[in-house]
Design a protein around this motif. Structure first.
Motif, PDB file in Angstrom:
ATOM      1  N   GLU A 375       0.655  -1.541  -0.134  1.00 24.66           N
ATOM      2  CA  GLU A 375      -0.227   0.259  -0.447  1.00 24.66           C
ATOM      3  C   GLU A 375       0.652   1.549  -0.397  1.00 24.66           C
ATOM      4  OE1 GLU A 375      -3.832  -1.720   2.377  1.00 24.66           O
ATOM      5  OE2 GLU A 375      -2.237  -1.076   3.381  1.00 24.66           O
ATOM      6  N   GLU A 376       1.759   1.342   1.174  1.00 24.55           N
ATOM      7  CA  GLU A 376       2.450   2.426   0.781  1.00 24.55           C
ATOM      8  C   GLU A 376       3.572   2.154  -0.641  1.00 24.55           C
ATOM      9  OE1 GLU A 376       7.481   3.468   2.026  1.00 24.55           O
ATOM     10  OE2 GLU A 376       6.089   2.080   2.976  1.00 24.55           O
ATOM     11  N   ALA A 377       3.921   1.975  -1.401  1.00 25.58           N
ATOM     12  CA  ALA A 377       4.194   1.773  -2.761  1.00 25.58           C
ATOM     13  C   ALA A 377       3.403   2.219  -3.078  1.00 25.58           C
ATOM     14  CB  ALA A 377       4.430   0.076  -3.132  1.00 25.58           C
ATOM     15  N   VAL A 378       1.831   2.030  -3.194  1.00 21.57           N
ATOM     16  CA  VAL A 378       1.190   2.966  -4.186  1.00 21.57           C
ATOM     17  C   VAL A 378       0.650   4.048  -3.981  1.00 21.57           C
ATOM     18  CG1 VAL A 378      -1.705   2.354  -5.027  1.00 21.57           C
ATOM     19  CG2 VAL A 378      -0.162   0.177  -4.640  1.00 21.57           C
ATOM     20  N   ALA A 379       0.602   4.801  -2.699  1.00 17.87           N
ATOM     21  CA  ALA A 379       0.581   5.366  -2.230  1.00 17.87           C
ATOM     22  C   ALA A 379       2.023   6.688  -2.798  1.00 17.87           C
ATOM     23  CB  ALA A 379       0.733   5.979  -0.663  1.00 17.87           C
ATOM     24  N   ARG A 380       2.525   6.457  -2.938  1.00 15.99           N
ATOM     25  CA  ARG A 380       3.912   6.761  -3.520  1.00 15.99           C
ATOM     26  C   ARG A 380       3.807   7.465  -4.829  1.00 15.99           C
ATOM     27  NH1 ARG A 380      10.053   4.206  -1.732  1.00 15.99           N
ATOM     28  NH2 ARG A 380      10.259   4.178   0.694  1.00 15.99           N
ATOM     29  N   ILE A 381       3.087   6.376  -5.765  1.00 13.97           N
ATOM     30  CA  ILE A 381       2.389   6.259  -7.236  1.00 13.97           C
ATOM     31  C   ILE A 381       1.812   7.265  -7.157  1.00 13.97           C
ATOM     32  CG2 ILE A 381       2.020   5.043  -9.375  1.00 13.97           C
ATOM     33  CD1 ILE A 381       3.766   2.796  -8.056  1.00 13.97           C
ATOM     34  N   SER A 382       1.154   6.999  -6.259  1.00 13.34           N
ATOM     35  CA  SER A 382      -0.658   8.031  -6.378  1.00 13.34           C
ATOM     36  C   SER A 382       0.530   9.512  -6.461  1.00 13.34           C
ATOM     37  CB  SER A 382      -1.233   8.213  -5.216  1.00 13.34           C
ATOM     38  OG  SER A 382      -0.162   8.630  -4.374  1.00 13.34           O
ATOM     39  N   LYS A 383       0.999   9.868  -5.916  1.00 12.02           N
ATOM     40  CA  LYS A 383       1.628  11.566  -5.423  1.00 12.02           C
ATOM     41  C   LYS A 383       1.893  11.656  -7.193  1.00 12.02           C
ATOM     42  CE  LYS A 383       2.649  10.857  -0.548  1.00 12.02           C
ATOM     43  NZ  LYS A 383       3.719  10.405   0.208  1.00 12.02           N
ATOM     44  N   LEU A 384       2.786  11.082  -8.262  1.00 11.12           N
ATOM     45  CA  LEU A 384       2.917  11.380  -9.407  1.00 11.12           C
ATOM     46  C   LEU A 384       1.371  11.326 -10.229  1.00 11.12           C
ATOM     47  CD1 LEU A 384       5.183   7.594  -9.682  1.00 11.12           C
ATOM     48  CD2 LEU A 384       5.904  10.882  -9.621  1.00 11.12           C
ATOM     49  N   HIS A 385       0.322  10.958  -9.881  1.00  9.31           N
ATOM     50  CA  HIS A 385      -0.541  11.678 -10.607  1.00  9.31           C
ATOM     51  C   HIS A 385      -0.858  11.180 -11.896  1.00  9.31           C
ATOM     52  CE1 HIS A 385      -1.841  14.222  -6.848  1.00  9.31           C
ATOM     53  NE2 HIS A 385      -0.545  14.536  -6.609  1.00  9.31           N
ATOM     54  N   LEU A 386      -1.048  10.093 -12.392  1.00 10.92           N
ATOM     55  CA  LEU A 386      -0.239   9.598 -13.443  1.00 10.92           C
ATOM     56  C   LEU A 386      -1.841   9.482 -13.767  1.00 10.92           C
ATOM     57  CD1 LEU A 386       3.231   7.618 -12.834  1.00 10.92           C
ATOM     58  CD2 LEU A 386       2.549   9.125 -14.319  1.00 10.92           C
ATOM     59  N   PHE A 387      -2.763   8.467 -13.353  1.00  7.96           N
ATOM     60  CA  PHE A 387      -4.073   8.009 -13.423  1.00  7.96           C
ATOM     61  C   PHE A 387      -5.527   8.928 -13.176  1.00  7.96           C
ATOM     62  CE2 PHE A 387      -0.506   5.367 -11.729  1.00  7.96           C
ATOM     63  CZ  PHE A 387      -0.390   4.399 -13.029  1.00  7.96           C
ATOM     64  N   ASP A 388      -6.233   8.769 -13.860  1.00  8.66           N
ATOM     65  CA  ASP A 388      -7.748   9.386 -13.764  1.00  8.66           C
ATOM     66  C   ASP A 388      -8.694   9.832 -12.205  1.00  8.66           C
ATOM     67  OD1 ASP A 388      -8.490   7.915 -16.772  1.00  8.66           O
ATOM     68  OD2 ASP A 388      -6.922   9.816 -16.343  1.00  8.66           O
ATOM     69  N   LYS A 389      -8.747   8.982 -11.556  1.00  5.97           N
ATOM     70  CA  LYS A 389      -9.017   9.281 -10.463  1.00  5.97           C
ATOM     71  C   LYS A 389      -7.735   9.395  -8.982  1.00  5.97           C
ATOM     72  CE  LYS A 389     -12.181   5.120 -11.612  1.00  5.97           C
ATOM     73  NZ  LYS A 389     -12.138   3.989 -11.502  1.00  5.97           N
ATOM     74  N   VAL A 390      -7.279  10.352  -9.750  1.00  2.00           N
ATOM     75  CA  VAL A 390      -6.553  10.597  -8.793  1.00  2.00           C
ATOM     76  C   VAL A 390      -7.282  12.016  -8.356  1.00  2.00           C
ATOM     77  CG1 VAL A 390      -4.204  11.463  -7.572  1.00  2.00           C
ATOM     78  CG2 VAL A 390      -4.380   9.386  -9.020  1.00  2.00           C
ATOM     79  N   ALA A 391      -6.971  11.756  -6.628  1.00  3.83           N
ATOM     80  CA  ALA A 391      -7.710  13.346  -6.625  1.00  3.83           C
ATOM     81  C   ALA A 391      -6.652  14.514  -5.863  1.00  3.83           C
ATOM     82  CB  ALA A 391      -8.858  13.625  -5.140  1.00  3.83           C
ATOM     83  N   GLN A 392      -6.362  14.976  -5.949  1.00  6.77           N
ATOM     84  CA  GLN A 392      -5.265  16.295  -5.444  1.00  6.77           C
ATOM     85  C   GLN A 392      -4.865  16.052  -4.359  1.00  6.77           C
ATOM     86  OE1 GLN A 392      -4.040  18.501  -7.830  1.00  6.77           O
ATOM     87  NE2 GLN A 392      -2.720  18.765  -6.923  1.00  6.77           N
ATOM     88  N   ASN A 393      -5.236  15.847  -2.961  1.00  2.38           N
ATOM     89  CA  ASN A 393      -5.272  15.714  -1.587  1.00  2.38           C
ATOM     90  C   ASN A 393      -5.092  14.261  -1.457  1.00  2.38           C
ATOM     91  OD1 ASN A 393      -3.535  17.923  -1.677  1.00  2.38           O
ATOM     92  ND2 ASN A 393      -5.782  18.754  -1.570  1.00  2.38           N
ATOM     93  N   GLN A 394      -6.278  13.005  -2.703  1.00  4.43           N
ATOM     94  CA  GLN A 394      -6.087  12.148  -1.902  1.00  4.43           C
ATOM     95  C   GLN A 394      -5.222  11.291  -1.138  1.00  4.43           C
ATOM     96  OE1 GLN A 394      -7.214   8.717  -4.329  1.00  4.43           O
ATOM     97  NE2 GLN A 394      -8.745   8.035  -3.529  1.00  4.43           N
ATOM     98  N   GLU A 395      -5.772  10.577   0.032  1.00  5.24           N
ATOM     99  CA  GLU A 395      -4.762   9.500   0.325  1.00  5.24           C
ATOM    100  C   GLU A 395      -5.461   8.477   0.640  1.00  5.24           C
ATOM    101  OE1 GLU A 395      -2.068  12.369   1.941  1.00  5.24           O
ATOM    102  OE2 GLU A 395      -2.143  10.762   2.224  1.00  5.24           O
TER     103      GLU A 395
END
Length: 397
Positions: A375-395
């Motif tokens: 889950e930490e790995a995905v959290a790191r990847i989420s900060k790159l904002h590569l995917f459509d569903k990523v919210a600006q400040n989503q945790e």
């Protein structure tokens, strides 16, 4: 000093480049989450280790082993298939002991083919299949594994002239790298295709012990007629966390088994007998460890896929193995994306193109860390904002 053309023609060892890149990043002081590996992270179950300890103290195990391995281990393999798959195996003629199934897969072209003969390989597929083709000096044609066909080869799309030339086919389900599983119908089609074209089937069942959602992976040898056309290779590396022990076996067609035994007569004097004794304990002893390991991988899969879904990194959840086959954002190649994740957020994944032409567009993720780390790995990847569903400040943690 001259090196043979055979060795010069070997493909680059795919994983060595990844290991080097990860090692460099770690040396620079980064906390790398390495999801690119395929090395089981859990220890070998204690009862197997204890069997090895006892076997190591037996002076009879300090001598040369029988060339073709202990009969007791062959019988254990036969009993294992009877118990797990309701398949009858003759321990005298239908079992070959292997130094891990990688050895058997690399040996097979030399056992069954002559230079210039043609074999069929899955694409994407385990990179060392190519090593066997090169060392056997044989030609190969690839069978695309695509999502639209559930990552199963479509035999109807193999040109007739290639099917008639082919002498050997490799299959691998549960699949590395896609995590797909075979169906009963597919294996029935495989047997029919093999008989029609006189092709020997080698089914790499390395991940046979790892299936999800209450569905046990099926053995190729459960299919009527399978032993007439081929063999299955089973390793203890994944099912019993014995990757470093290098022990497995091939079962099935007696002529193919004899060919493997014959080449090994000239290359080895079988495995250390103590390892064989430990393998007997693994196959015949308490199987609770297998059930617990399978549950562990399923929990990891669920956690990883759920985390990916939250950021819009959509993929088909693997049905078996301990890998997830993840699509790459359109602006990247597989290699670029793997490098980007490592350089930007210290997450290592395996470049899908390293598994073949049809691996382009994907990366392979190993579920070989606990849920929090995945889950930490995905959290790191989420900060790159590569995917459509990523919210600006989503945790997501």
């Amino acid at each position: 000093m001259k090196i043979s053309k055979r060795l010069q023609n070997l493909p680059d060892q795919f994983f060595s480049s990844l290991v080097e890149k990860v090692g460099k990043k770690v040396a620079e002081g980064h906390d790398v989450i390495n999801l690119g590996q395929g090395n089981p992270d859990q220890p070998t179950p204690k009862h197997i280790v204890e069997a090895m300890k006892a076997a190591s103290e037996n002076p009879m195990n300090h001598k040369y082993s029988l060339f073709r391995g202990k009969q007791e281990l062959k019988q254990a393999a036969a009993d294992f298939y009877a118990r797990e798959y309701n398949v009858t195996i003759d321990s005298n003629t239908e079992v070959a002991i292997l130094f891990g199934t990688k050895t058997g897969l690399v040996e097979l072209p030399m056992c069954l083919m002559d230079p210039g003969d043609v074999m069929l390989l899955p694409d994407p597929g385990y990179p060392d299949y190519l090593s066997g083709a090169v060392l056997g000096e044989v030609q190969f044609e690839t069978m695309p594994l695509i999502a639209e066909n559930n990552f199963l080869p479509d035999f109807n799309k193999i040109p007739e002239e290639i099917a008639k030339k082919a002498e050997l086919m490799y299959l691998n389900y549960p699949n590395n790298p896609t995590g797909a599983v075979a169906t009963t119908h597919f294996f029935e089609e495989t047997v029919a295709f093999a008989k029609e074209n006189n092709i020997t089937i080698a089914h790499d069942f390395a991940y046979g012990g790892i299936g999800f959602d209450g569905k046990k992976p099926i053995s190729f040898l459960e299919t009527p007629g399978a032993k007439e056309v081929g063999i299955e290779l089973y390793t203890l590396s994944k099912t019993y966390n014995m990757a470093g022990w290098r022990v497995g076996f091939a079962v099935g067609n007696k002529d193919v088994v004899e060919a493997i035994n014959l080449i090994q007569d000239h290359m080895y004097v079988s495995l250390f007998p103590g390892i064989q004794d430990a393998a007997i304990e693994a196959l015949t002893g308490d199987q609770t460890c297998v059930q617990e390991l399978n549950a562990r991988y399923e929990s990891r899969r669920n956690a990883f896929i759920a985390a990916c879904d939250k950021i819009g990194w959509e993929a088909i959840a693997p049905a078996g193995s301990f890998f997830a086959w993840m699509p790459v954002p359109k602006e990247f190649t597989s290699s670029e994306f793997a490098d980007y994740l490592l350089n930007e957020v210290s997450v290592a994944v395996a470049d899908g193109s390293g598994f073949g032409t049809f691996g382009e567009g994907y990366v392979r993720v190993g579920l070989l860390m606990d849920e929090k780390r995945l889950e930490e790995a995905v959290a790191r990847i989420s900060k790159l904002h590569l995917f459509d569903k990523v919210a600006q400040n989503q945790e997501i943690m």
